[in-house]
Write an enzyme that holds these catalytic residues in place. Sequence first.
Site, PDB file in Angstrom:
ATOM      1  N   SER A  26      13.265  73.234  49.601  1.00 30.93           N
ATOM      2  CA  SER A  26      14.303  73.295  48.555  1.00 30.93           C
ATOM      3  C   SER A  26      15.697  73.288  49.160  1.00 30.93           C
ATOM      4  O   SER A  26      16.690  73.376  48.440  1.00 30.93           O
ATOM      5  CB  SER A  26      14.103  74.554  47.704  1.00 30.93           C
ATOM      6  OG  SER A  26      14.092  75.708  48.531  1.00 30.93           O
ATOM      7  N   HIS A 159      29.881  63.409   6.160  1.00 28.94           N
ATOM      8  CA  HIS A 159      28.980  62.241   6.221  1.00 28.94           C
ATOM      9  C   HIS A 159      29.679  61.013   6.801  1.00 28.94           C
ATOM     10  O   HIS A 159      29.329  59.884   6.477  1.00 28.94           O
ATOM     11  CB  HIS A 159      28.430  61.875   4.836  1.00 28.94           C
ATOM     12  CG  HIS A 159      27.825  63.026   4.097  1.00 28.94           C
ATOM     13  ND1 HIS A 159      26.483  63.346   4.142  1.00 28.94           N
ATOM     14  CD2 HIS A 159      28.400  63.976   3.312  1.00 28.94           C
ATOM     15  CE1 HIS A 159      26.259  64.417   3.408  1.00 28.94           C
ATOM     16  NE2 HIS A 159      27.411  64.829   2.904  1.00 28.94           N
ATOM     17  N   SER A 280      36.592  46.930  32.132  1.00 29.14           N
ATOM     18  CA  SER A 280      35.335  46.189  32.243  1.00 29.14           C
ATOM     19  C   SER A 280      35.445  45.210  33.404  1.00 29.14           C
ATOM     20  O   SER A 280      36.504  44.643  33.639  1.00 29.14           O
ATOM     21  CB  SER A 280      35.093  45.437  30.937  1.00 29.14           C
ATOM     22  OG  SER A 280      34.288  44.301  31.165  1.00 29.14           O
ATOM     23  N   LYS A 286      39.483  45.081  28.173  1.00 34.38           N
ATOM     24  CA  LYS A 286      38.835  46.318  27.760  1.00 34.38           C
ATOM     25  C   LYS A 286      39.453  47.586  28.342  1.00 34.38           C
ATOM     26  O   LYS A 286      39.831  47.637  29.503  1.00 34.38           O
ATOM     27  CB  LYS A 286      37.365  46.286  28.169  1.00 34.38           C
ATOM     28  CG  LYS A 286      36.566  45.252  27.436  1.00 34.38           C
ATOM     29  CD  LYS A 286      36.161  45.714  26.063  1.00 34.38           C
ATOM     30  CE  LYS A 286      34.892  46.536  26.157  1.00 34.38           C
ATOM     31  NZ  LYS A 286      34.615  47.180  24.894  1.00 34.38           N
ATOM     32  N   ASN A 288      37.957  51.326  28.013  1.00 31.51           N
ATOM     33  CA  ASN A 288      36.814  52.050  27.430  1.00 31.51           C
ATOM     34  C   ASN A 288      36.951  53.567  27.597  1.00 31.51           C
ATOM     35  O   ASN A 288      37.467  54.028  28.605  1.00 31.51           O
ATOM     36  CB  ASN A 288      35.519  51.588  28.081  1.00 31.51           C
ATOM     37  CG  ASN A 288      35.229  50.120  27.811  1.00 31.51           C
ATOM     38  OD1 ASN A 288      35.543  49.614  26.730  1.00 31.51           O
ATOM     39  ND2 ASN A 288      34.674  49.432  28.784  1.00 31.51           N
ATOM     40  N   GLU A 293      32.476  59.277  26.702  1.00 29.04           N
ATOM     41  CA  GLU A 293      31.071  58.845  26.650  1.00 29.04           C
ATOM     42  C   GLU A 293      30.230  59.601  27.671  1.00 29.04           C
ATOM     43  O   GLU A 293      29.081  59.961  27.410  1.00 29.04           O
ATOM     44  CB  GLU A 293      30.984  57.335  26.899  1.00 29.04           C
ATOM     45  CG  GLU A 293      31.529  56.537  25.727  1.00 29.04           C
ATOM     46  CD  GLU A 293      31.645  55.052  26.036  1.00 29.04           C
ATOM     47  OE1 GLU A 293      31.508  54.256  25.110  1.00 29.04           O
ATOM     48  OE2 GLU A 293      31.882  54.682  27.209  1.00 29.04           O
ATOM     49  N   TYR A 320       6.108  86.610  40.752  1.00 31.01           N
ATOM     50  CA  TYR A 320       6.624  85.368  41.324  1.00 31.01           C
ATOM     51  C   TYR A 320       5.552  84.305  41.510  1.00 31.01           C
ATOM     52  O   TYR A 320       4.443  84.585  41.960  1.00 31.01           O
ATOM     53  CB  TYR A 320       7.299  85.631  42.688  1.00 31.01           C
ATOM     54  CG  TYR A 320       7.880  84.362  43.271  1.00 31.01           C
ATOM     55  CD1 TYR A 320       9.153  83.926  42.920  1.00 31.01           C
ATOM     56  CD2 TYR A 320       7.133  83.566  44.137  1.00 31.01           C
ATOM     57  CE1 TYR A 320       9.675  82.741  43.413  1.00 31.01           C
ATOM     58  CE2 TYR A 320       7.642  82.378  44.640  1.00 31.01           C
ATOM     59  CZ  TYR A 320       8.916  81.969  44.273  1.00 31.01           C
ATOM     60  OH  TYR A 320       9.423  80.802  44.757  1.00 31.01           O
TER      61      TYR A 320
HETATM   62  N1  ARG Z   1      12.769  78.903  47.818  1.00 33.12           N
HETATM   63  C1  ARG Z   1      12.031  79.846  47.084  1.00 33.12           C
HETATM   64  C2  ARG Z   1      12.459  79.843  45.617  1.00 33.12           C
HETATM   65  O1  ARG Z   1      13.497  79.396  45.342  1.00 33.12           O
HETATM   66  C3  ARG Z   1      12.285  81.217  47.615  1.00 33.12           C
HETATM   67  C4  ARG Z   1      11.200  82.155  47.352  1.00 33.12           C
HETATM   68  C5  ARG Z   1      10.002  81.797  48.132  1.00 33.12           C
HETATM   69  N2  ARG Z   1       8.996  82.759  47.947  1.00 33.12           N
HETATM   70  C6  ARG Z   1       7.705  82.518  48.203  1.00 33.12           C
HETATM   71  N3  ARG Z   1       6.905  83.457  47.956  1.00 33.12           N
HETATM   72  N4  ARG Z   1       7.314  81.355  48.659  1.00 33.12           N
HETATM   73  O2  ARG Z   1      11.741  80.233  44.745  1.00 33.12           O
END
Ligand code: ARG
Length: 460
Positions: A26, A159, A280, A286, A288, A293, A320
Amino acid sequence: MADKQKIWGGRFEISTDELMEQFGRSISFDQKLFHADIAVNMAWAQALAEIGVYSSEEADRVVEELDQIRKDFENGKLIFSPADEDIHSANERWLTERLGDVGARIHTGRSRNDQVATDVRIWIRENLAELSIALRDLQHSIISLAEKHGQTVMAGQTHLRQAQPVSLGHYLLSFFFQLQRDYERLLHALMDNDKMPLGSGALAGSAFPVDRFALAKRLNFEEPTENSIDATSDRDNITQVIYVCAQIMLHLSRLAEDWIIWSSESCLYIKIHQKFATGSSMMPQKKNPDSLELVRGKTARIVGHLVTLMTLMKGIPTAYVRDLQEDKEPLFDSLEQTILSVRIINGVISTCKVDAKKLLDSLDPALYSTDLADYLVKKNIPFRKAHQIVGRMVQYCEKQNIPLKDLSIEKMQEFSPLFQKDVLSLFTPLAALDKRNLYGGTGPVSLSKQINIAKKILNG
Ligand code: ARG
């Protein structure tokens, strides 16, 4: 990569599949938590010193080194290794590489589960503060524009059809009050976010008796969370923040929709400044309204994030689970895009040009129909009957293709003898506004009251 290098590698004989490694990482997005994670590490080191896990000199060294890691990271001197699953493992690795066993002891009595929940709360706190400033700036700009247009009359629509005259200032202030509710929701979210999960461990609470109240204070939280299972797996605060963002975006998106129409060639009531428009690649003429948007488009994305969070949470078992890692991208994106969108709309509002004449010229005299009916009501005709009479007049005008206000008084009297010459005075835009000076109405007196209320709110 050898699993021995991983923070959880001890019980594994065989390396993780490479695809699995990529799948679980992550760090590409949770590095946004870097600063929060450093602060959490510093506070945890001090808490560990208070219970004798670290000597106070060791804790000082850890804090100093964490500060150095912060500087090195900011200067781009640190690079992530494939062993770094997330920002928590990266920070722990850097600290351990620099301080050996002293660094390696930082994870005593702690889990990434309570760490990440705490980091996220700190990140939310900082970004909600930014959002609140952006919202306030936008509310200020709305008031400034509304103040200039208390007497600018436009065709209020329901409306998307002309309904009754209103002032542009009144229309604008409707957004002030929508955003005010958002602001209050934001404050509420801030309050709910103000409990500190750290010390909850993986789920059962740390076996090292740190003073969580002191820890909460050190990290600027109101108090520690009450229940460690809840604290490590609760994501209500995230859902709530995304809801606040989604609600703001819904409001901005509706404004954007109005203004896209109003700035189009079929209306030209307002001009979007070139700074907030694009051209454009093919059609040279144009200009825009992409700013508006994009706000409308991003609203879809953020509403999607809200659904993501709610769906994420609906079926997980207690405590968790790794699913929870999926909370971060929707959260980060929601807050970041909402802050940007609020600033963009502020830019559009504070640089736009209003064409008051075009707004006035767009008024169809049929807009005064309700006032015509009210005229008869004041002469003791029940409203339902008055509505019928004026309805027939409108039908007649439509068939004859003449504007309602061009009906002669004699012709009007064929519909009701109660119409007298003074009825003609109804066909003036400001007169229509002036009738609506009750609290909350579109009349100029009411509007200045609204502006006072709005200013009072801002000066709080
Ligand atoms: N990167 C993990 C999360 O955001 C951190 C927690 C990880 N914990 C675990 N038991 N693998 O959830």
